[in-house]
Design an enzyme around this catalytic site. Structure first.
Site, PDB file in Angstrom:
ATOM      1  N   SER A 127      43.159  23.195 -26.908  1.00  0.00           N
ATOM      2  CA  SER A 127      43.868  22.125 -27.616  1.00  0.00           C
ATOM      3  C   SER A 127      42.885  21.304 -28.429  1.00  0.00           C
ATOM      4  CB  SER A 127      44.537  21.231 -26.568  1.00  0.00           C
ATOM      5  OG  SER A 127      44.876  19.972 -27.121  1.00  0.00           O
ATOM      6  N   TYR A 151      42.777  15.886 -19.360  1.00  0.00           N
ATOM      7  CA  TYR A 151      43.336  17.135 -19.894  1.00  0.00           C
ATOM      8  C   TYR A 151      42.368  17.770 -20.901  1.00  0.00           C
ATOM      9  CZ  TYR A 151      46.552  20.119 -22.608  1.00  0.00           C
ATOM     10  OH  TYR A 151      47.158  21.170 -23.261  1.00  0.00           O
ATOM     11  N   LYS A 155      40.358  21.355 -20.575  1.00  0.00           N
ATOM     12  CA  LYS A 155      40.442  22.410 -21.597  1.00  0.00           C
ATOM     13  C   LYS A 155      39.039  22.755 -22.116  1.00  0.00           C
ATOM     14  CE  LYS A 155      44.854  23.403 -21.870  1.00  0.00           C
ATOM     15  NZ  LYS A 155      45.289  24.757 -21.416  1.00  0.00           N
TER      16      LYS A 155
END
Lengths: 331, 331
Positions: A127, A151, A155
């Site tokens: 992402s 998050y 990632k």
């Protein structure tokens, strides 16, 4: 060939499975078996693949992915993750699933590689959340990963593992840094980024939508259709051209909210546009201010990844894929 | 205050402990207790600290660091790692110690934070091995982490965890990307980078040394003394000025092998210089070719980190710290 999709009940995973099932193959090769897993059991799509297996598994449970990998799928799509908001709210769950689950899956492949020389293509959903402000108007190709969420951190760690496991020869990995996906189908959700989709999707169904930021806000987008295209291309491309930097900024459309609204008016008219209500929200304004307005993706474009050129194209893809080809005019 | 050094038997950890013990404090505050741990039991240095505890622990063993953190040290120095060559040779051991050990230590702190609000300063030894070629003549401040070794990958992951745990408020972390340390004391070792130290240290003791690369090779250096200074400064500085990007390129001296040899001649004479034998080694030439010739470190310099300005200064630091102040002239 055999294909495994981990995280097949999510929006992109589901569309990817539908597309592979409709095509009956991947990169011109027939797919004999499609295995779809997620924390809730995915729904098998119709199409040309007779053997579709759907299972509910928790990727973070010890050994959960070992039996899937023992079947030696040729392509492994890894999209399983809990989203940004939940990873921020529940620290341990985020690390358990987004880091632990990814590492377990990669290690299951490594172990099978050690046993049999197995070496699948692995496509990992990363992402643009791996980037964190401050940055310039356009994030350069080789910019540092300085995520500002757990998050994004998880990632970024997944990307580093993917690159190292690929370098070691355990698998042939490609990481895709996905732009914000727009227009997301389904009901409005509480994600801070939700309004980017809401202000298009809702008026096209005759409903009001709230715009919490100024229409000068610029961000980086791709349609769900383009995202599925990224995964298909990453699964079938010649990876020898990528080099050791296996995580790629996906191409996206850098556009303002104003560009979105212009596309809405062009496609659905002034009546649709009038359903968008400006209600400034300081919290969302602050969050969105930390997001990248544009990202360089020359490497991915040179490697054959493509995306929409305008918001009108993104909106028309939504109408074709989600609305059966036509917009419901507001009363 | 209480200070914990994890990895206190390594070259930098040992020198850091010696310096803190000699000073009897850290940043002007007295140190009442110094705890030194490593996989082999570290040796307590002499000095002004009465309470020095030395223990052998395996940081990768489950719960190994919990009892150390239960003592709530004010500063935690984390230098424990297996080195690049070993992490490359033994994949599982590298990940177990360099990633697993770091995560366990950080989680031990997080758990104690959850119990008591404990929030120590954590100083983490990272490395310029987080950068991987190709890069420009000077690696920019915000360059992507694209390590080309498992060691570099593990350090990069440690950095990401450090930044996220700091952002979350579990501790107050600073990551130091250390330049190649030169002159390393002790016997020549088999590290590919060993010659950078060997060609200075050995001739100053009247011994021959092999130079396997051209004298035009440029790389990025700091002395052991400067490295200890980095850790002391990171432990005591005002971290509010750093911002969310908690991992810093340490300042270093960008210099060629020729610069090293010039310094050797200036300090120890032509007879010492004549002990350096050029024996090209294609393997080492290739490895060194992938290393950064120079790295931007403006942020760290602005934050008060300092390093030597010339190789003569680096050599003189070695003579003072390791040779009792004088060079043994070759026969």
């Amino acid at each position: 060939m055999k294909v495994l999709i981990v995280g097949a009940a999510g929006m992109i995973g589901r569309k990817l499975a539908e597309r592979i099932a409709a095509d009956g193959g991947l990169g011109g090769q027939p797919v004999e078996q499609l295995v779809m897993v997620d924390v809730v059991e995915p729904k098998a799509p119709g199409g040309k693949i007779a053997d579709i297996v759907c299972k509910a598994i928790d990727v973070s449970a010890s050994g959960a992915t070992e039996p899937l990998i023992a079947e030696r799928p040729d392509v492994v799509f890894h999209l399983a993750a809990i989203v940004s908001g939940e990873a921020e709210a529940d620290f341990e769950k985020g690390y358990r699933i987004n880091l632990g689950g990814t590492r377990d899956l990669f290690d299951a492949i490594r172990h099978e590689h050690g046993r049999s020389g197995y070496k699948p293509r692995v496509v990992f959903a990363s992402s643009i959340a791996v980037f964190g402000a401050p940055f310039d108007a356009r994030v350069p190709e080789d910019f540092a990963l300085t995520p500002l969420t757990s998050y994004g951190t998880q990632k970024a760690i997944g990307e580093l593992l993917l690159a190292d496991y690929t370098r070691r020869g355990f698998f042939d990995g490609v990481g895709l840094r996905l732009p914000t996906i727009c227009v997301r189908p389904g009901a409005p959700n509480k994600a801070a980024s939700g309004f980017f989709s809401n202000i298009l999707r809702e008026p096209m169904s005759g409903k009001e939508a709230v715009l919490p930021v100024a229409d000068t806000v610029r961000h980086y987008f791709a349609s769900p259709r383009a995202a599925v295209g990224f995964f298909l291309h990453a699964a079938t491309m010649d990876t020898s051209a990528i080099g050791p930097r296996r995580n790629l900024n996906m191409p996206g459309l850098s556009a303002t909210v104003g560009d979105e609204l212009d596309a809405l008016r062009t496609v659905a008219g002034d009546a649709a546009l009038s359903l968008v209500k400006q209600v400034p929200d300081e919290t969302i304004i602050r969050i969105v201010d930390g997001w990248a307005p544009d990202i360089e993706a020359k490497r991915a474009r040179d490697l054959g990844f493509t995306v929409e050129d305008s918001f009108e194209e993104i909106v028309r893809a939504h109408i074709e894929d989600e609305l059966g080809g036509s917009v419901r005019a507001p009363a």
